[in-house]
Scaffold this motif. Structure first.
Motif, mmCIF file in Angstrom:
data_model
loop_
_atom_site.group_PDB
_atom_site.id
_atom_site.type_symbol
_atom_site.label_atom_id
_atom_site.label_comp_id
_atom_site.label_asym_id
_atom_site.label_seq_id
_atom_site.Cartn_x
_atom_site.Cartn_y
_atom_site.Cartn_z
ATOM 1 N N PHE A 1 0.160 -1.226 0.123
ATOM 2 C CA PHE A 1 -0.036 -0.067 0.035
ATOM 3 C C PHE A 1 1.027 1.024 -0.171
ATOM 4 C CE2 PHE A 1 -3.232 -2.069 2.336
ATOM 5 C CZ PHE A 1 -4.804 -2.572 0.754
ATOM 6 N N GLU A 2 1.944 1.205 0.934
ATOM 7 C CA GLU A 2 2.942 2.344 1.119
ATOM 8 C C GLU A 2 3.585 2.627 -0.769
ATOM 9 O OE1 GLU A 2 5.316 1.614 4.504
ATOM 10 O OE2 GLU A 2 3.717 2.676 5.528
ATOM 11 N N ARG A 3 4.027 1.255 -1.380
ATOM 12 C CA ARG A 3 4.171 1.647 -2.320
ATOM 13 C C ARG A 3 3.346 2.204 -3.677
ATOM 14 N NH1 ARG A 3 5.865 -3.161 -4.930
ATOM 15 N NH2 ARG A 3 5.207 -4.448 -2.992
ATOM 16 N N ALA A 4 2.289 1.867 -3.255
ATOM 17 C CA ALA A 4 1.222 2.248 -4.288
ATOM 18 C C ALA A 4 0.397 3.897 -4.025
ATOM 19 C CB ALA A 4 0.073 1.630 -3.904
ATOM 20 N N LEU A 5 1.197 4.008 -2.905
ATOM 21 C CA LEU A 5 0.079 5.469 -2.207
ATOM 22 C C LEU A 5 1.905 7.171 -2.358
ATOM 23 C CD1 LEU A 5 -0.393 6.973 0.094
ATOM 24 C CD2 LEU A 5 0.810 6.605 1.480
ATOM 25 N N ALA A 6 2.666 6.377 -3.243
ATOM 26 C CA ALA A 6 3.897 6.922 -2.808
ATOM 27 C C ALA A 6 3.635 7.559 -4.683
ATOM 28 C CB ALA A 6 5.510 6.313 -3.244
ATOM 29 N N MET A 7 3.209 6.214 -6.087
ATOM 30 C CA MET A 7 2.593 6.241 -7.212
ATOM 31 C C MET A 7 1.331 7.064 -7.364
ATOM 32 S SD MET A 7 3.130 2.477 -7.980
ATOM 33 C CE MET A 7 4.668 1.309 -8.265
ATOM 34 N N PHE A 8 0.789 6.775 -6.278
ATOM 35 C CA PHE A 8 -0.763 7.868 -6.169
ATOM 36 C C PHE A 8 -0.484 9.128 -5.807
ATOM 37 C CE2 PHE A 8 -2.955 3.759 -6.433
ATOM 38 C CZ PHE A 8 -3.399 4.047 -7.874
ATOM 39 N N ILE A 9 0.855 9.409 -4.970
ATOM 40 C CA ILE A 9 0.471 10.985 -5.218
ATOM 41 C C ILE A 9 1.876 11.762 -6.241
ATOM 42 C CG2 ILE A 9 2.717 12.204 -2.902
ATOM 43 C CD1 ILE A 9 2.289 10.400 -0.535
ATOM 44 N N GLU A 10 2.773 11.205 -6.835
ATOM 45 C CA GLU A 10 3.147 11.313 -8.037
ATOM 46 C C GLU A 10 2.170 11.783 -8.441
ATOM 47 O OE1 GLU A 10 6.963 10.008 -10.719
ATOM 48 O OE2 GLU A 10 6.448 8.727 -8.814
ATOM 49 N N VAL B 1 -3.289 1.889 4.833
ATOM 50 C CA VAL B 1 -2.231 1.603 5.872
ATOM 51 C C VAL B 1 -3.035 1.536 6.646
ATOM 52 C CG1 VAL B 1 -0.670 2.984 6.440
ATOM 53 C CG2 VAL B 1 -0.364 2.713 3.752
ATOM 54 N N ALA B 2 -3.798 2.599 7.176
ATOM 55 C CA ALA B 2 -4.472 2.470 8.356
ATOM 56 C C ALA B 2 -4.876 1.249 8.805
ATOM 57 C CB ALA B 2 -5.184 3.558 8.379
#
Length: 228
Positions: free
Chosen positions: A5-14, A28-29
């Motif tokens: 989820f954290e790796r996916a999160l970094a992509m969606f932020i970008e 993540v929560a």
């Protein structure tokens, strides 16, 4: 799961995808909440709650369904921490939004959470009100939640020493439990039948393709002999 989820999160932020960024932060929560439940770890519950609370103001207007889901998760986390008033505050924030959006499975789940919270507080009348509301919302939409509501009613009546009513509710719970088991069994049989038919069709196609290839080879040989 959290790492993914954290790796996916970094992509969606970008990508500046606000919805999926918030959704992955929520996921993540959830991993902290599930881990907390597995190991009865209060610090992980608090970690999950802190992450959820950061997301609430970002979802309240733009993403009401997600806001309701996060509020429900905060409420259920507080219940595991025995912070019942905090639990009720967030569960009751979630419920009207879920009802308004027609989310019957989620709203019945929230009603069951509220009923259990009141049960833990020994406020049996309020617990029964929300368990009955869970049944009403779940009926025809969420068999699992309807089943669980009858189990909560059984616990309420047992605690109130209404043993006849407790027995009746437990029987209803057991009937729905059997129905779910039968449904799962039927679904499994149907799934196996589909797989069998697909495999059989696949073998049929493979056989046909093999026969066509063999026929092509025979024709090729005949043509070659004819040319000689």
């Amino acid at each position: 799961a959290r790492d993914s989820f954290e790796r996916a999160l970094a992509m969606f932020i970008e990508l500046k995808d606000d919805y999926r960024t918030i959704m992955n932060k929520q996921c993540v929560a959830v991993t902290y909440q599930k881990e907390a439940m597995e190991f009865q770890n209060d610090s992980l519950f608090n970690k999950a709650i802190d992450l959820y609370k950061v997301l609430l103001p970002k979802t309240s207007k733009q993403f009401p369904e997600m806001y309701a889901s996060i509020s429900q998760n905060i409420g259920s986390s507080y219940r595991f921490l025995n912070q019942y008033e905090n639990s009720l505050e967030y569960l009751k924030k979630s419920l009207p939004i879920q009802v308004q959006l027609g989310l019957y499975k989620d709203s019945s789940h929230t009603c069951n959470d509220i009923a259990e919270t009141y049960l833990d507080m020994n406020r049996l009348s309020q617990a029964k009100t929300y368990a009955l509301k869970a049944i009403d919302l779940a009926n025809g939409f969420a068999l699992q939640q309807e089943r669980y509501a009858y189990y909560v009613l059984y616990l309420i009546d047992e605690k109130a020493q209404n043993y006849q009513s407790a027995l009746a509710n437990y029987k209803k719970y057991q009937i729905l439990e059997d129905s779910i088991f039968s449904l799962k069994k039927t679904n499994k049989i149907n799934d196996l039948h589909i797989k069998y038919e697909s495999e059989k069709q696949g073998l049929k196609i493979a056989t046909q393709e093999s026969n066509i290839a063999l026929l092509d080879a025979k024709n090729s040989v005949k043509n070659h002999l004819f040319c000689l």
